[in-house]
Every structure is written in C-alpha cells, then in structure tokens.
Motif scaffolding. Structure first.
Motif, PDB file in Angstrom:
ATOM      1  N   GLN A   9       0.828  -1.194   0.000  1.00 12.79           N
ATOM      2  CA  GLN A   9       0.000   0.000   0.000  1.00 12.79           C
ATOM      3  C   GLN A   9       0.870   1.254   0.000  1.00 12.79           C
ATOM      4  O   GLN A   9       1.987   1.248   0.505  1.00 12.79           O
ATOM      5  CB  GLN A   9      -0.925   0.008   1.220  1.00 12.79           C
ATOM      6  CG  GLN A   9      -1.822  -1.211   1.327  1.00 12.79           C
ATOM      7  CD  GLN A   9      -2.732  -1.385   0.126  1.00 12.79           C
ATOM      8  OE1 GLN A   9      -3.297  -0.419  -0.383  1.00 12.79           O
ATOM      9  NE2 GLN A   9      -2.870  -2.619  -0.352  1.00 12.79           N
TER      10      GLN A   9
ATOM     11  N   ASP B  82      -3.472   7.576   4.120  1.00 10.86           N
ATOM     12  CA  ASP B  82      -3.721   6.579   3.081  1.00 10.86           C
ATOM     13  C   ASP B  82      -4.551   7.184   1.955  1.00 10.86           C
ATOM     14  O   ASP B  82      -4.926   8.357   1.974  1.00 10.86           O
ATOM     15  CB  ASP B  82      -4.371   5.320   3.673  1.00 10.86           C
ATOM     16  CG  ASP B  82      -5.755   5.592   4.260  1.00 10.86           C
ATOM     17  OD1 ASP B  82      -6.349   6.654   3.943  1.00 10.86           O
ATOM     18  OD2 ASP B  82      -6.236   4.753   5.031  1.00 10.86           O
ATOM     19  N   ASN B  83      -4.848   6.365   0.965  1.00  5.57           N
ATOM     20  CA  ASN B  83      -5.556   6.856  -0.220  1.00  5.57           C
ATOM     21  C   ASN B  83      -6.994   7.254   0.073  1.00  5.57           C
ATOM     22  O   ASN B  83      -7.604   7.998  -0.702  1.00  5.57           O
ATOM     23  CB  ASN B  83      -5.526   5.796  -1.322  1.00  5.57           C
ATOM     24  CG  ASN B  83      -4.125   5.598  -1.885  1.00  5.57           C
ATOM     25  OD1 ASN B  83      -3.352   6.551  -1.983  1.00  5.57           O
ATOM     26  ND2 ASN B  83      -3.781   4.372  -2.234  1.00  5.57           N
TER      27      ASN B  83
ATOM     28  N   PHE C 266       1.330   5.428   0.910  1.00  4.43           N
ATOM     29  CA  PHE C 266       0.900   6.424   1.886  1.00  4.43           C
ATOM     30  C   PHE C 266       1.659   7.727   1.639  1.00  4.43           C
ATOM     31  O   PHE C 266       2.832   7.721   1.257  1.00  4.43           O
ATOM     32  CB  PHE C 266       1.166   5.947   3.315  1.00  4.43           C
ATOM     33  CG  PHE C 266       0.456   4.676   3.679  1.00  4.43           C
ATOM     34  CD1 PHE C 266      -0.778   4.703   4.304  1.00  4.43           C
ATOM     35  CD2 PHE C 266       1.021   3.445   3.388  1.00  4.43           C
ATOM     36  CE1 PHE C 266      -1.432   3.528   4.644  1.00  4.43           C
ATOM     37  CE2 PHE C 266       0.382   2.265   3.713  1.00  4.43           C
ATOM     38  CZ  PHE C 266      -0.858   2.303   4.344  1.00  4.43           C
TER      39      PHE C 266
END
Length: 438
Positions: free
Chosen positions: A169, A193-194, A171
């Motif tokens: 992921q 985060d997204n 960030f």
C-alpha cells in the motif's frame, strides 16, 4: 417497546469484543490536513535510517510504498501492532444488562458500550505463540508498549493491523518526528492513506553509528522509483563501478553477482553494457519483494535483474549482511551509453593526437641527429644503441643520463665510468667511449 427488544438482542449478537480489549487513545486527535500536491523527490537515494531532522523534513509530501511480501516466501499470516490511527475506530458494541431482562424492557435496564481502538484498520486476531504478531520496521523491544500487544505473555490475541492493510500500500508522508516510548527512541511517521485516513507508523530511529547492521526500512519512496524510471527504463547503460560508500570488498576483475529472470546466477563485469526494460517487484524467496530493475545484457541478450537495495529482514529492520559482491542498484554507478561512447571517442581522439605529435617529434629528432652526427650514428642512437668511439654526448642521446658517474684522472688523461641500472656500465677515455659492460 416491542420494537426495542429485537434491537437489543441484535446488539448482543454484535457484541464479540470483551471490554478488556478497549484501547484508550495515546495520540492527539486532530483534523486531517488539506491534500497538497506531491513534492518533487530531489534525490537518487531511498529513505534511510539515521537521518537528521532536516533530512526527514525533506521527505514531507512524498509518498512511500511498503514492500509487499514475496509470494514464494511461504510466510505465515502477519498482523502488525505499530500502526495506529489518528481517529479511533469502532471495533464493537457491547450491551451490558444492569438487571435481569424483563418483558417490558426499560432504558435503565441496560447500557450500550461502544468499544474503540487506535489500531489502524483494526481486525481481531486470535493467536497463541510467537511470530504472528510483530512490528514492522523496528524491533520488538523498541515497540513494546504500542498498540494492544501483551508483551509480557505468550498470548497474542487482540486487535491489530492486518498485513494486507499496509503491505503493498502507498501512503503520503505528512510529518516525521522523534517519539519517546518507554525506554526506546523511535521515529514517528505521520501518514495518510488513499482514503484520507491519517495513521502513525512507529519505526526504528537508527542513531547508533557503531551499528554494523544493514538497516533498510521495508518501504520505498515512490518519487525515487519515478526518477529511476525516467532515467533508466528504455535506456542503454554501462555498469561503471561501485559507489564509494558501498560495503564490502569487491574484485574489479570478477565483478558482481546477479540473477537472471530464470533464477540462475550470473556475473556482471564492470564495463558491461545493459538495457533497462522494466521495473518490477521481485523477492528473494525469504521475505519482501523489493523494486528491481530488469536489464538485457547487450553481449548475449540475457535477461537479468538488479534489486534496488538489500532485502530487509522480515519483519524488522536488519538487512542481510551476506552476499557483499551481489549487485544492488543503490550501490552501483550506471552511466548512460552515449556518455561512455562519447568518452571513448574523446580518449581515442586524444590518443591519435598524441601519436601524431610523437611521430612529429621523432621526425624532428631524426633530422637533428642526422645533421649533428650523420645518418649511421643517428640510426644507432634512435635504436638506443651505443658503440665504441662514440662521444659522451652521443651516448647520452642513446641511453640517457647515467645514475652515477665515477671519474678519475692521471698522466694518461681522464677516465670516466657511467653507471646505469641492471649492471650496465660505459667507460670513457678522454671523452671517447672505450668499453661497454652490461
């Protein structure tokens, strides 16, 4: 009231988290900052441990990608306990009956408790044993006291961040600062985060300059990959040398070790021309998959790859300290082929100029010697030869100046011994070569 009872029964079914798992907030809560445009990454190095405040300040606004795990590593499911959310999340609702339920339920008969957790994307894990619950990017000792881990016992059950919420992921870095936690000094990364959720990552600080470990965060600055992609992919490059700070001795003759895309080991000699074709996440079969650069070797069209850096050890902070002669991109210098060819052309031009200049000087010297001593003597001098009857000046032209001169004089005249290296001697009588010893 008839409608209330099914609702209460539903709340009882939802209640799957006992009260002892309630986590109090340990971080200041605040509104998430406004989204900003990504800052340009002005470096060709990945995020490192042991930087100063100014270095970490320069990373604010960058995005980092946590490495995904290698699909061939056969690792157990992992949950991390050193990722905490800025805003606590509801993890369960517990209905507590204050008295025995009766047909006509009244509000004072029960209490509904909402359970919160500061864990980022919390999920309940029920494990018994060591190794399934761990920190990411720091040691167990450094991270004790974070999250819901019962550090003193063997039971590792609780609410933790699942690996898939972090691994692979991306960030945004909102800020980095030092954090004191019990007896440990950690770096506190404030990330987003997204989905816009703000979280905190407690990571190793790495201030010990005597530490001989290879320490790599299990993450890469995405801007670095963008810079490498623009500079390398689709380009022809020469493996020039290792960077001065690269650890370990490497033979310039045997070069570096690398792996082909088929998994076979090969050698990369310095001066090898390569063409970068792609960037992929490739693992070593033991832990994470790191960004790796796929190359085609020009001499035999072999497809091989060079990892960005040494592989971080799952799931802490140490890199592997072996394989010092293996090729890693952040330890080598790759020079664009056009620059190498231009340098070679310039070197060839300079050699040709030197050759022509040498020929010119030799012609001029030949002509001068012929005028002074005649053609036969001039040819001997140019060949570096001496003969009986030559003068001291002729011998000096042929052999150069001696290392030492021993001179003696008497009624017979002047006797000289010229000493050269390798037990070579010239003997002169009154300025004329009388004998040669070598």
């Amino acid at each position: 009231m008839k409608r209330l009872l099914p609702t209460l029964l539903g709340l009882c079914c939802i209640a799957n988290a006992p009260a002892q798992f309630k986590v109090q907030s340990v971080l200041p809560h605040g509104a998430a900052p406004e989204k900003t445009a990504a800052a340009v990454y002005d470096s060709t190095a990945n995020i490192r441990v042991g930087g100063d405040a100014a270095y970490y300040e320069s990373l604010v606004g960058q995005r980092i990608l946590f490495y995904p795990r290698d699909i061939h590593a056969n690792l157990r499911p992992i949950a991390y306990f050193n990722f905490l959310a800025e805003q606590p999340a509801i993890i369960g609702i517990d209905t507590t009956w204050l008295r025995k339920p009766r047909k006509k339920v009244r509000p004072e008969d029960f209490r509904v408790d909402t359970l919160y957790s500061d864990v980022y994307n919390p999920r309940f894990f029920e494990h018994f044993g060591y190794g399934d619950i761990t920190p990411l990017g720091c040691s167990l000792h450094e991270a004790r006291g974070i999250g819901t881990l019962d550090y003193s016992g063997l039971t590792r059950s609780g609410w933790f961040t699942p690996a898939e919420a972090v691994e692979g992921q991306s960030f945004e870095i909102l800020g980095i600062e030092q954090s004191k936690l019990e007896d440990s000094e950690l770096l506190l990364f404030r990330l987003r985060d997204n989905a816009g959720k703000v979280l905190y990552w407690f990571a190793h600080m790495g201030e010990d300059e005597t530490n001989l470990r290879d320490e790599y965060y299990p993450a890469v600055v995405e801007g670095l990959i963008g810079k490498y992609r623009a500079a390398y992919v689709g380009k022809d490059l020469f493996l020039t040398k290792r960077k001065p700070g690269a650890k370990g001795y490497v033979s310039e003759y045997f070069g570096l070790r690398a792996n082909t895309m088929q998994g076979e080991e090969t050698r990369l000699n310095f001066g090898t021309e390569l063409r970068c074709t792609d960037i992929r996440l490739i693992g070593d079969g033991k832990g994470y998959a790191v960004p790796s650069f796929v190359f085609e070797r020009k001499e035999d069209s072999a497809q091989l790859y060079i990892p960005l850096c040494r592989y971080p050890t799952p799931f802490g902070i140490e890199g592997y300290t072996i394989d010092r002669d293996r090729a890693f991109l952040d330890e080598v210098v790759l020079t664009p082929s056009e620059a190498v060819y231009a340098q070679r052309a310039e070197e060839a031009r300079l050699r040709e100029e030197a050759r022509l200049q040498q020929e010119k000087e030799q012609k001029e010297r030949r002509a001068t010697l012929c005028r002074k001593y005649g053609k036969a003597t001039a040819e001997l001098i140019l060949e570096g030869k001496v003969r009986i009857g030559m003068t001291r000046e002729m011998c000096r032209e042929a052999w150069g100046s001696p290392e030492d001169i021993n001179r003696s004089s008497g009624s017979w005249g002047i006797h000289e011994q010229w000493v050269y290296g390798m037990n070579s001697y010239l003997y002169f009588e009154n300025g004329t070569l009388a004998s040669i010893q070598n």
